[in-house]
Design an enzyme around this catalytic site. Sequence first.
Site, PDB file in Angstrom:
ATOM      1  CE1 TYR A 169      28.566 -16.602 129.608  1.00 47.24           C
ATOM      2  CE2 TYR A 169      26.619 -16.565 129.101  1.00 47.24           C
ATOM      3  CZ  TYR A 169      27.910 -17.008 129.777  1.00 47.24           C
ATOM      4  OH  TYR A 169      27.625 -17.044 131.227  1.00 47.24           O
ATOM      5  CD  GLN A 217      11.628 -10.068 133.240  1.00 41.26           C
ATOM      6  OE1 GLN A 217      10.496  -9.833 133.130  1.00 41.26           O
ATOM      7  NE2 GLN A 217      12.061  -9.046 132.556  1.00 41.26           N
ATOM      8  NE  ARG A 275      18.509 -19.007 132.828  1.00 42.65           N
ATOM      9  CZ  ARG A 275      19.042 -17.472 132.227  1.00 42.65           C
ATOM     10  NH1 ARG A 275      19.809 -16.414 132.830  1.00 42.65           N
ATOM     11  NH2 ARG A 275      19.266 -17.529 131.224  1.00 42.65           N
TER      12      ARG A 275
HETATM   13  P1  NAD Z   1      32.552 -12.097 136.290  1.00 39.93           P
HETATM   14  O1  NAD Z   1      32.526 -11.171 134.724  1.00 39.93           O
HETATM   15  O2  NAD Z   1      32.838 -11.673 136.908  1.00 39.93           O
HETATM   16  O3  NAD Z   1      33.416 -13.001 136.004  1.00 39.93           O
HETATM   17  C1  NAD Z   1      34.738 -13.595 134.480  1.00 39.93           C
HETATM   18  C2  NAD Z   1      36.283 -13.570 134.847  1.00 39.93           C
HETATM   19  O4  NAD Z   1      36.876 -13.677 133.375  1.00 39.93           O
HETATM   20  C3  NAD Z   1      36.317 -12.068 135.412  1.00 39.93           C
HETATM   21  O5  NAD Z   1      37.258 -11.917 135.727  1.00 39.93           O
HETATM   22  C4  NAD Z   1      37.626 -11.548 133.260  1.00 39.93           C
HETATM   23  O6  NAD Z   1      38.587 -10.825 133.626  1.00 39.93           O
HETATM   24  C5  NAD Z   1      37.630 -12.788 133.232  1.00 39.93           C
HETATM   25  N1  NAD Z   1      38.018 -13.296 131.440  1.00 39.93           N
HETATM   26  C6  NAD Z   1      37.098 -12.759 130.811  1.00 39.93           C
HETATM   27  N2  NAD Z   1      37.502 -12.891 129.453  1.00 39.93           N
HETATM   28  C7  NAD Z   1      38.794 -13.339 129.615  1.00 39.93           C
HETATM   29  C8  NAD Z   1      39.781 -14.156 129.154  1.00 39.93           C
HETATM   30  N3  NAD Z   1      39.870 -14.177 128.270  1.00 39.93           N
HETATM   31  N4  NAD Z   1      40.572 -14.162 129.498  1.00 39.93           N
HETATM   32  C9  NAD Z   1      41.461 -14.880 130.876  1.00 39.93           C
HETATM   33  N5  NAD Z   1      40.097 -13.578 131.242  1.00 39.93           N
HETATM   34  C10 NAD Z   1      39.083 -13.798 131.244  1.00 39.93           C
HETATM   35  O7  NAD Z   1      31.660 -13.135 135.876  1.00 39.93           O
HETATM   36  P2  NAD Z   1      31.174 -14.848 137.177  1.00 39.93           P
HETATM   37  O8  NAD Z   1      30.038 -14.255 137.348  1.00 39.93           O
HETATM   38  O9  NAD Z   1      32.405 -14.592 137.746  1.00 39.93           O
HETATM   39  O10 NAD Z   1      30.869 -15.331 135.463  1.00 39.93           O
HETATM   40  C11 NAD Z   1      33.091 -16.688 135.597  1.00 39.93           C
HETATM   41  C12 NAD Z   1      31.956 -17.631 135.559  1.00 39.93           C
HETATM   42  O11 NAD Z   1      30.643 -18.357 135.493  1.00 39.93           O
HETATM   43  C13 NAD Z   1      31.677 -17.437 133.589  1.00 39.93           C
HETATM   44  O12 NAD Z   1      32.435 -18.296 133.109  1.00 39.93           O
HETATM   45  C14 NAD Z   1      30.133 -17.522 133.688  1.00 39.93           C
HETATM   46  O13 NAD Z   1      30.307 -17.757 132.316  1.00 39.93           O
HETATM   47  C15 NAD Z   1      30.152 -18.644 134.645  1.00 39.93           C
HETATM   48  N6  NAD Z   1      28.257 -18.567 134.566  1.00 39.93           N
HETATM   49  C16 NAD Z   1      28.525 -17.123 135.691  1.00 39.93           C
HETATM   50  C17 NAD Z   1      26.867 -17.304 136.249  1.00 39.93           C
HETATM   51  C18 NAD Z   1      26.159 -15.912 137.400  1.00 39.93           C
HETATM   52  O14 NAD Z   1      25.146 -16.620 137.505  1.00 39.93           O
HETATM   53  N7  NAD Z   1      27.496 -15.666 138.141  1.00 39.93           N
HETATM   54  C19 NAD Z   1      25.664 -17.726 135.811  1.00 39.93           C
HETATM   55  C20 NAD Z   1      26.202 -18.859 134.737  1.00 39.93           C
HETATM   56  C21 NAD Z   1      27.215 -18.921 134.260  1.00 39.93           C
HETATM   57  N1  UDP Z   2      16.893  -7.119 134.320  1.00 41.73           N
HETATM   58  C1  UDP Z   2      15.921  -6.164 134.303  1.00 41.73           C
HETATM   59  N2  UDP Z   2      15.737  -4.796 134.768  1.00 41.73           N
HETATM   60  C2  UDP Z   2      17.585  -4.766 134.396  1.00 41.73           C
HETATM   61  C3  UDP Z   2      18.650  -6.179 134.365  1.00 41.73           C
HETATM   62  C4  UDP Z   2      17.787  -7.033 133.868  1.00 41.73           C
HETATM   63  O1  UDP Z   2      14.607  -6.325 134.860  1.00 41.73           O
HETATM   64  O2  UDP Z   2      18.106  -3.847 135.240  1.00 41.73           O
HETATM   65  C5  UDP Z   2      15.578  -8.405 133.468  1.00 41.73           C
HETATM   66  C6  UDP Z   2      16.163  -9.234 132.092  1.00 41.73           C
HETATM   67  O3  UDP Z   2      15.989  -8.547 131.276  1.00 41.73           O
HETATM   68  C7  UDP Z   2      16.213 -10.384 132.167  1.00 41.73           C
HETATM   69  C8  UDP Z   2      16.513 -10.493 134.254  1.00 41.73           C
HETATM   70  O4  UDP Z   2      16.371  -9.336 134.554  1.00 41.73           O
HETATM   71  O5  UDP Z   2      15.020 -11.194 132.489  1.00 41.73           O
HETATM   72  C9  UDP Z   2      17.744 -10.966 134.496  1.00 41.73           C
HETATM   73  O6  UDP Z   2      19.147 -11.063 134.030  1.00 41.73           O
HETATM   74  P1  UDP Z   2      20.356 -10.825 134.647  1.00 41.73           P
HETATM   75  O7  UDP Z   2      21.009  -9.611 133.391  1.00 41.73           O
HETATM   76  O8  UDP Z   2      20.993 -10.623 135.343  1.00 41.73           O
HETATM   77  O9  UDP Z   2      20.698 -11.769 133.781  1.00 41.73           O
HETATM   78  P2  UDP Z   2      19.915 -12.905 132.468  1.00 41.73           P
HETATM   79  O10 UDP Z   2      19.756 -13.867 133.306  1.00 41.73           O
HETATM   80  O11 UDP Z   2      19.500 -12.275 131.770  1.00 41.73           O
HETATM   81  O12 UDP Z   2      21.822 -13.709 132.095  1.00 41.73           O
END
Ligand code: NAD
Ligand code: UDP
Length: 326
Positions: A150, A214, A288
């Site tokens: 990732y 954390q 973070r």
């Molecule tokens: P999510 O898993 O709910 O959504 C991701 C979507 O992408 C899903 O609908 C999945 O089916 C689709 N997908 C995955 N692989 C694919 C592929 N190869 N082709 C087409 N579709 C595909 O996650 P989210 O939280 O909505 O995240 C959306 C974006 O934001 C992601 O790129 C993620 O890395 C980024 N992001 C999210 C967070 C967060 O906290 N939610 C934080 C940082 C970055």
């Molecule tokens: N975490 C936890 N219990 C859970 C799921 C996550 O303590 O059931 C902790 C995880 O180890 C991390 C933080 O919560 O330190 C955030 O995790 P998440 O998977 O939501 O996102 P990340 O920021 O690690 O991508």
Amino acid sequence: MRNYDESKRILITGGAGFLGSHLIDRLIERGDEVICVDNLSTGSKRNIEHLLTHPRFEFIRHDVTFPLFVEVDQIYNLGCPASPVHYQHDPVQTTKTSVHGAINMLGLAKRLRARIFQASTSEVYGDPSVHPQPETYWGNVNPIGVRSCYDEGKRCAETLFFDYHRQHRLDIRVARIFNTYGPHMHPNDGRVVSNFIVQALKGEPITLYGDGQQTRSFCYVDDLVEGFLRFMNLSAGENGQPGFPGPINLGAPREFTIRELADLILKATNSSSPLVFKPLPLDDPMQRKPDITLARQHLGWEPQVPLEDGLLKTIAYFDNLLAKGD
Ligand code: NAD
Ligand code: UDP
């Protein structure tokens, strides 16, 4: 017939996911036409089912690791699993999704001369030694660990975006998203907010990884989507030059320990679930928190929804979902 006014035709990859589905709602509300592309690997049709018969909405089941030919004005590239459990399930596909997906979407944007947004992540900072994290920090990422598919996939995608920007003058917008939560999160995706809420509502033990000390900073989804739109709507530069490319941090500057989050959720759900401590996952970042100075300056943006309020809305969503037996 297409309406050639201010409205745009916009492609969202990952549109059936958590963030994508909220973004689509805002774009449809604004009057745009939306093409949602998703392979439904972690997203769900449930998130977009209210739009399936909408005249300005179209769903295409497609994997972004394969080329796509559509005609649009703008692209938001969100397609990628986001939760550690999901992205580690098939790590090779995760890297392919970030890297091949970026190449395919950038190629499409280049042909169309379309502005393109990349959903990057705070994970590009890895387990950060600089706190809070400004965009100038290069990060501390393990290149061969279980999270690397990732983290390094997203870092490589950023490289591709900036090379298309420099080499092909493409108008890119790279946002580094910090932990975001809200309705439409997958109940089993293993992320901390969804895990704790579902556990609290079911009266099951709350699983704290490590000692729970954390930290993370949690942004409510509506605030985040507002940041996306402001960033994407910044006008292009003068004389046809691309606009401000970022990278720009989008996230909440208030930091919580995971233990504090558990306490807030227990209180808000009025649950008596016990806390259980489990091993800390490998390479789990210890702290973070975004430095959002740039977002304030360029977008006049900062989150408005306090964690306590956003949690209540998210709890109501999961409560309803569990009541329906989903
Ligand atoms: P999510 O898993 O709910 O959504 C991701 C979507 O992408 C899903 O609908 C999945 O089916 C689709 N997908 C995955 N692989 C694919 C592929 N190869 N082709 C087409 N579709 C595909 O996650 P989210 O939280 O909505 O995240 C959306 C974006 O934001 C992601 O790129 C993620 O890395 C980024 N992001 C999210 C967070 C967060 O906290 N939610 C934080 C940082 C970055
Ligand atoms: N975490 C936890 N219990 C859970 C799921 C996550 O303590 O059931 C902790 C995880 O180890 C991390 C933080 O919560 O330190 C955030 O995790 P998440 O998977 O939501 O996102 P990340 O920021 O690690 O991508």
